[in-house]
Design a protein around this motif. Structure first.
Motif, PDB file in Angstrom:
ATOM      1  N   LYS A  21      29.847  20.509  44.277  1.00  0.00           N
ATOM      2  CA  LYS A  21      29.029  19.982  43.192  1.00  0.00           C
ATOM      3  C   LYS A  21      27.680  19.489  43.727  1.00  0.00           C
ATOM      4  O   LYS A  21      26.626  19.782  43.158  1.00  0.00           O
ATOM      5  CB  LYS A  21      29.797  18.834  42.522  1.00  0.00           C
ATOM      6  N   GLU A  22      27.700  18.776  44.832  1.00  0.00           N
ATOM      7  CA  GLU A  22      26.474  18.271  45.449  1.00  0.00           C
ATOM      8  C   GLU A  22      25.574  19.411  45.920  1.00  0.00           C
ATOM      9  O   GLU A  22      24.354  19.380  45.715  1.00  0.00           O
ATOM     10  CB  GLU A  22      26.804  17.342  46.612  1.00  0.00           C
ATOM     11  N   LYS A  23      26.155  20.439  46.520  1.00  0.00           N
ATOM     12  CA  LYS A  23      25.368  21.596  46.965  1.00  0.00           C
ATOM     13  C   LYS A  23      24.723  22.315  45.778  1.00  0.00           C
ATOM     14  O   LYS A  23      23.568  22.741  45.854  1.00  0.00           O
ATOM     15  CB  LYS A  23      26.240  22.582  47.759  1.00  0.00           C
ATOM     16  N   ASN A  24      25.475  22.443  44.683  1.00  0.00           N
ATOM     17  CA  ASN A  24      24.921  23.069  43.476  1.00  0.00           C
ATOM     18  C   ASN A  24      23.760  22.252  42.927  1.00  0.00           C
ATOM     19  O   ASN A  24      22.759  22.807  42.476  1.00  0.00           O
ATOM     20  CB  ASN A  24      26.003  23.250  42.412  1.00  0.00           C
ATOM     21  N   GLN A  49      31.585   6.519  37.525  1.00  0.00           N
ATOM     22  CA  GLN A  49      30.759   6.058  36.411  1.00  0.00           C
ATOM     23  C   GLN A  49      30.458   7.207  35.458  1.00  0.00           C
ATOM     24  O   GLN A  49      30.461   7.025  34.236  1.00  0.00           O
ATOM     25  CB  GLN A  49      29.448   5.469  36.926  1.00  0.00           C
ATOM     26  N   GLU A  50      30.188   8.381  36.021  1.00  0.00           N
ATOM     27  CA  GLU A  50      29.936   9.561  35.194  1.00  0.00           C
ATOM     28  C   GLU A  50      31.109   9.837  34.268  1.00  0.00           C
ATOM     29  O   GLU A  50      30.920  10.072  33.075  1.00  0.00           O
ATOM     30  CB  GLU A  50      29.709  10.804  36.066  1.00  0.00           C
ATOM     31  N   ARG A  51      32.314   9.818  34.839  1.00  0.00           N
ATOM     32  CA  ARG A  51      33.510  10.088  34.025  1.00  0.00           C
ATOM     33  C   ARG A  51      33.650   9.064  32.903  1.00  0.00           C
ATOM     34  O   ARG A  51      33.969   9.415  31.763  1.00  0.00           O
ATOM     35  CB  ARG A  51      34.765  10.098  34.900  1.00  0.00           C
ATOM     36  N   GLU A  52      33.394   7.791  33.235  1.00  0.00           N
ATOM     37  CA  GLU A  52      33.508   6.729  32.228  1.00  0.00           C
ATOM     38  C   GLU A  52      32.508   6.936  31.092  1.00  0.00           C
ATOM     39  O   GLU A  52      32.874   6.875  29.910  1.00  0.00           O
ATOM     40  CB  GLU A  52      33.271   5.377  32.905  1.00  0.00           C
ATOM     41  N   ILE A  53      31.249   7.196  31.430  1.00  0.00           N
ATOM     42  CA  ILE A  53      30.211   7.412  30.417  1.00  0.00           C
ATOM     43  C   ILE A  53      30.498   8.682  29.621  1.00  0.00           C
ATOM     44  O   ILE A  53      30.399   8.699  28.391  1.00  0.00           O
ATOM     45  CB  ILE A  53      28.813   7.480  31.063  1.00  0.00           C
ATOM     46  N   LEU A  54      30.884   9.740  30.297  1.00  0.00           N
ATOM     47  CA  LEU A  54      31.192  10.999  29.621  1.00  0.00           C
ATOM     48  C   LEU A  54      32.390  10.848  28.688  1.00  0.00           C
ATOM     49  O   LEU A  54      32.381  11.383  27.570  1.00  0.00           O
ATOM     50  CB  LEU A  54      31.429  12.101  30.651  1.00  0.00           C
ATOM     51  N   ASP A  55      33.400  10.104  29.118  1.00  0.00           N
ATOM     52  CA  ASP A  55      34.559   9.850  28.250  1.00  0.00           C
ATOM     53  C   ASP A  55      34.139   9.093  26.990  1.00  0.00           C
ATOM     54  O   ASP A  55      34.553   9.436  25.883  1.00  0.00           O
ATOM     55  CB  ASP A  55      35.649   9.079  28.994  1.00  0.00           C
ATOM     56  N   LYS A  94      25.203  21.132  30.708  1.00  0.00           N
ATOM     57  CA  LYS A  94      25.730  22.002  31.749  1.00  0.00           C
ATOM     58  C   LYS A  94      26.646  21.204  32.688  1.00  0.00           C
ATOM     59  O   LYS A  94      26.259  20.163  33.214  1.00  0.00           O
ATOM     60  CB  LYS A  94      24.588  22.628  32.539  1.00  0.00           C
ATOM     61  N   GLU A  95      27.826  21.732  32.910  1.00  0.00           N
ATOM     62  CA  GLU A  95      28.792  21.080  33.794  1.00  0.00           C
ATOM     63  C   GLU A  95      28.238  20.978  35.212  1.00  0.00           C
ATOM     64  O   GLU A  95      27.552  21.873  35.688  1.00  0.00           O
ATOM     65  CB  GLU A  95      30.104  21.860  33.813  1.00  0.00           C
ATOM     66  N   GLY A  96      28.524  19.877  35.864  1.00  0.00           N
ATOM     67  CA  GLY A  96      28.108  19.692  37.247  1.00  0.00           C
ATOM     68  C   GLY A  96      26.794  18.958  37.406  1.00  0.00           C
ATOM     69  O   GLY A  96      26.439  18.564  38.510  1.00  0.00           O
TER      70      GLY A  96
END
Length: 148
Positions: A21-24, A49-55, A94-96
């Motif tokens: 994910k970081e390389k992308n 944190q991303e997962r929490e906000i996205l949820d 976009k995912e990632g």
């Protein structure tokens, strides 16, 4: 496999997934340009944190789409007075891609770079009750949810 081996295998998979994910992200030129112009005024959220906000965002998405408090806007500058002091999240479709936390003034200042990253972009107020949707048809829609 015993439990310890399973746990270590899962950790390895997770680290590998994060590395990819970081390389992308590093190879995404438009994202890198956006992050560069936002400079020190941005915070890239950690994966947890991303997962929490996205949820939270995804749980509100049906209400957002069905909200009867929507306003089509011609330019983002029209919303400046209502959003000026707000901390916001930038969420791309976009995912990632990372979720970015910044202030609304930076979004306005660098709107072209922010919108170039993906076809659909959401600017979400921290309280998750105000949203701006930028879609692939160049529409800007401001959406409000009533407080529960």
């Amino acid at each position: 496999m015993n439990e310890e081996i399973k746990r270590r295998y899962q950790e390895l998979k997770n680290r590998s997934r994060e590395h990819i994910k970081e390389k992308n992200r590093e190879s995404n030129i438009l994202l890198q340009e956006c992050l560069s112009v936002l400079g020190n005024s941005k915070m890239i959220l950690a994966p947890e944190q991303e997962r929490e906000i996205l949820d939270k965002f995804n749980s509100k998405l049906p209400s957002i789409m069905n909200s009867n408090i929507k306003k089509n806007v011609l330019t983002i500058q029209e919303m400046f007075s209502q959003w000026i002091s707000k901390q916001v999240y930038i969420i791309w479709d976009k995912e990632g891609l990372p979720i970015i936390q910044t202030d609304f003034e930076c979004v306005i200042k660098y709107i072209d770079e922010v919108l170039a990253v993906s076809f659909e972009t959401w600017v979400v107020a921290e309280d998750m009750n105000q949203f701006i949707q930028f879609d692939d048809a160049n529409r800007i829609i401001e959406i409000f949810l009533k407080d529960n």
